[in-house]
Design a protein around this motif. Sequence first.
Motif, PDB file in Angstrom:
ATOM      1  N   ILE A 117     128.250   8.617  64.240  1.00 35.94           N
ATOM      2  CA  ILE A 117     127.298   7.906  63.390  1.00 35.94           C
ATOM      3  C   ILE A 117     126.160   7.336  64.242  1.00 35.94           C
ATOM      4  O   ILE A 117     124.988   7.424  63.872  1.00 35.94           O
ATOM      5  N   ALA A 118     126.493   6.770  65.394  1.00 37.65           N
ATOM      6  CA  ALA A 118     125.467   6.246  66.302  1.00 37.65           C
ATOM      7  C   ALA A 118     124.561   7.369  66.797  1.00 37.65           C
ATOM      8  O   ALA A 118     123.351   7.172  66.964  1.00 37.65           O
ATOM      9  N   ALA A 119     125.124   8.552  67.003  1.00 39.26           N
ATOM     10  CA  ALA A 119     124.343   9.690  67.487  1.00 39.26           C
ATOM     11  C   ALA A 119     123.301  10.138  66.470  1.00 39.26           C
ATOM     12  O   ALA A 119     122.323  10.788  66.836  1.00 39.26           O
ATOM     13  N   LEU A 120     123.480   9.773  65.204  1.00 37.16           N
ATOM     14  CA  LEU A 120     122.483  10.109  64.191  1.00 37.16           C
ATOM     15  C   LEU A 120     121.160   9.388  64.447  1.00 37.16           C
ATOM     16  O   LEU A 120     120.134   9.743  63.874  1.00 37.16           O
ATOM     17  N   ARG A 121     121.168   8.367  65.306  1.00 39.85           N
ATOM     18  CA  ARG A 121     119.959   7.608  65.637  1.00 39.85           C
ATOM     19  C   ARG A 121     119.429   7.934  67.039  1.00 39.85           C
ATOM     20  O   ARG A 121     118.520   7.275  67.527  1.00 39.85           O
ATOM     21  N   ASN A 122     120.000   8.948  67.675  1.00 38.75           N
ATOM     22  CA  ASN A 122     119.578   9.338  69.021  1.00 38.75           C
ATOM     23  C   ASN A 122     118.137   9.829  69.000  1.00 38.75           C
ATOM     24  O   ASN A 122     117.667  10.344  67.990  1.00 38.75           O
ATOM     25  N   GLU A 123     117.441   9.693  70.127  1.00 38.29           N
ATOM     26  CA  GLU A 123     116.041  10.137  70.176  1.00 38.29           C
ATOM     27  C   GLU A 123     115.904  11.658  70.120  1.00 38.29           C
ATOM     28  O   GLU A 123     114.881  12.177  69.685  1.00 38.29           O
ATOM     29  N   SER A 124     116.938  12.380  70.529  1.00 39.07           N
ATOM     30  CA  SER A 124     116.894  13.844  70.517  1.00 39.07           C
ATOM     31  C   SER A 124     117.312  14.384  69.143  1.00 39.07           C
ATOM     32  O   SER A 124     118.403  14.091  68.651  1.00 39.07           O
ATOM     33  N   TYR A 125     116.427  15.186  68.558  1.00 38.46           N
ATOM     34  CA  TYR A 125     116.782  15.765  67.262  1.00 38.46           C
ATOM     35  C   TYR A 125     117.997  16.682  67.385  1.00 38.46           C
ATOM     36  O   TYR A 125     118.761  16.845  66.426  1.00 38.46           O
ATOM     37  N   ARG A 126     118.205  17.269  68.544  1.00 38.41           N
ATOM     38  CA  ARG A 126     119.368  18.154  68.731  1.00 38.41           C
ATOM     39  C   ARG A 126     120.665  17.361  68.679  1.00 38.41           C
ATOM     40  O   ARG A 126     121.662  17.817  68.101  1.00 38.41           O
ATOM     41  N   VAL A 127     120.659  16.181  69.270  1.00 35.66           N
ATOM     42  CA  VAL A 127     121.845  15.321  69.220  1.00 35.66           C
ATOM     43  C   VAL A 127     122.070  14.850  67.786  1.00 35.66           C
ATOM     44  O   VAL A 127     123.194  14.875  67.280  1.00 35.66           O
ATOM     45  N   ARG A 128     121.004  14.425  67.116  1.00 36.13           N
ATOM     46  CA  ARG A 128     121.123  13.955  65.723  1.00 36.13           C
ATOM     47  C   ARG A 128     121.640  15.075  64.821  1.00 36.13           C
ATOM     48  O   ARG A 128     122.525  14.863  63.993  1.00 36.13           O
ATOM     49  N   SER A 129     121.111  16.269  65.011  1.00 35.95           N
ATOM     50  CA  SER A 129     121.528  17.409  64.200  1.00 35.95           C
ATOM     51  C   SER A 129     122.998  17.756  64.449  1.00 35.95           C
ATOM     52  O   SER A 129     123.769  17.965  63.508  1.00 35.95           O
ATOM     53  N   GLY A 130     123.384  17.791  65.714  1.00 38.21           N
ATOM     54  CA  GLY A 130     124.780  18.085  66.054  1.00 38.21           C
ATOM     55  C   GLY A 130     125.735  17.063  65.480  1.00 38.21           C
ATOM     56  O   GLY A 130     126.815  17.406  64.974  1.00 38.21           O
ATOM     57  N   ALA A 131     125.328  15.803  65.524  1.00 34.06           N
ATOM     58  CA  ALA A 131     126.179  14.740  64.964  1.00 34.06           C
ATOM     59  C   ALA A 131     126.330  14.914  63.460  1.00 34.06           C
ATOM     60  O   ALA A 131     127.428  14.772  62.910  1.00 34.06           O
ATOM     61  N   ALA A 132     125.233  15.239  62.795  1.00 34.63           N
ATOM     62  CA  ALA A 132     125.294  15.430  61.347  1.00 34.63           C
ATOM     63  C   ALA A 132     126.231  16.578  60.986  1.00 34.63           C
ATOM     64  O   ALA A 132     127.095  16.435  60.119  1.00 34.63           O
ATOM     65  N   PHE A 133     126.080  17.716  61.673  1.00 36.63           N
ATOM     66  CA  PHE A 133     126.968  18.852  61.398  1.00 36.63           C
ATOM     67  C   PHE A 133     128.424  18.508  61.711  1.00 36.63           C
ATOM     68  O   PHE A 133     129.336  18.912  60.996  1.00 36.63           O
ATOM     69  N   ALA A 134     128.656  17.759  62.783  1.00 39.82           N
ATOM     70  CA  ALA A 134     130.029  17.404  63.167  1.00 39.82           C
ATOM     71  C   ALA A 134     130.666  16.469  62.140  1.00 39.82           C
ATOM     72  O   ALA A 134     131.883  16.502  61.936  1.00 39.82           O
ATOM     73  N   LEU A 135     129.874  15.647  61.497  1.00 41.16           N
ATOM     74  CA  LEU A 135     130.419  14.716  60.500  1.00 41.16           C
ATOM     75  C   LEU A 135     130.818  15.418  59.207  1.00 41.16           C
ATOM     76  O   LEU A 135     131.603  14.885  58.435  1.00 41.16           O
ATOM     77  N   GLY A 136     130.324  16.615  58.977  1.00 41.27           N
ATOM     78  CA  GLY A 136     130.628  17.339  57.743  1.00 41.27           C
ATOM     79  C   GLY A 136     132.107  17.514  57.469  1.00 41.27           C
ATOM     80  O   GLY A 136     132.618  17.035  56.453  1.00 41.27           O
ATOM     81  N   PRO A 137     132.850  18.164  58.359  1.00 42.78           N
ATOM     82  CA  PRO A 137     134.269  18.386  58.096  1.00 42.78           C
ATOM     83  C   PRO A 137     135.108  17.111  58.131  1.00 42.78           C
ATOM     84  O   PRO A 137     136.185  17.060  57.560  1.00 42.78           O
TER      85      PRO A 137
END
Length: 80
Positions: free
Chosen positions: A28-48
């Motif tokens: 959840i904290a990674a969703l606020r990271n400055e890197s869009y790649r980190v934010r995107s990866g966190a979002a996809f990881a939270l799905g399952p």
Amino acid sequence: MGKWFETVAVAQRRAKKRLPKSVYGALIAALRNESYRVRSGAAFALGPIRAPRAFQPLLDAMGDEAKEVRVGAAYALGLS
């Protein structure tokens, strides 16, 4: 296709049981990271994981400037 979907659903439930609670907060904290790649990866990881406390942060991510993050958030929320 039904059998494959059931297998994936079982694997997701098992994975969720094995994850330490600290992982949810980190993702959840990674969703606020400055890197869009980190934010995107966190979002996809939270799905399952389907963590209830991730719902609002994922909704917020739907307004992210990066398309990849919005797509990941939509996936995680079951909108795509």
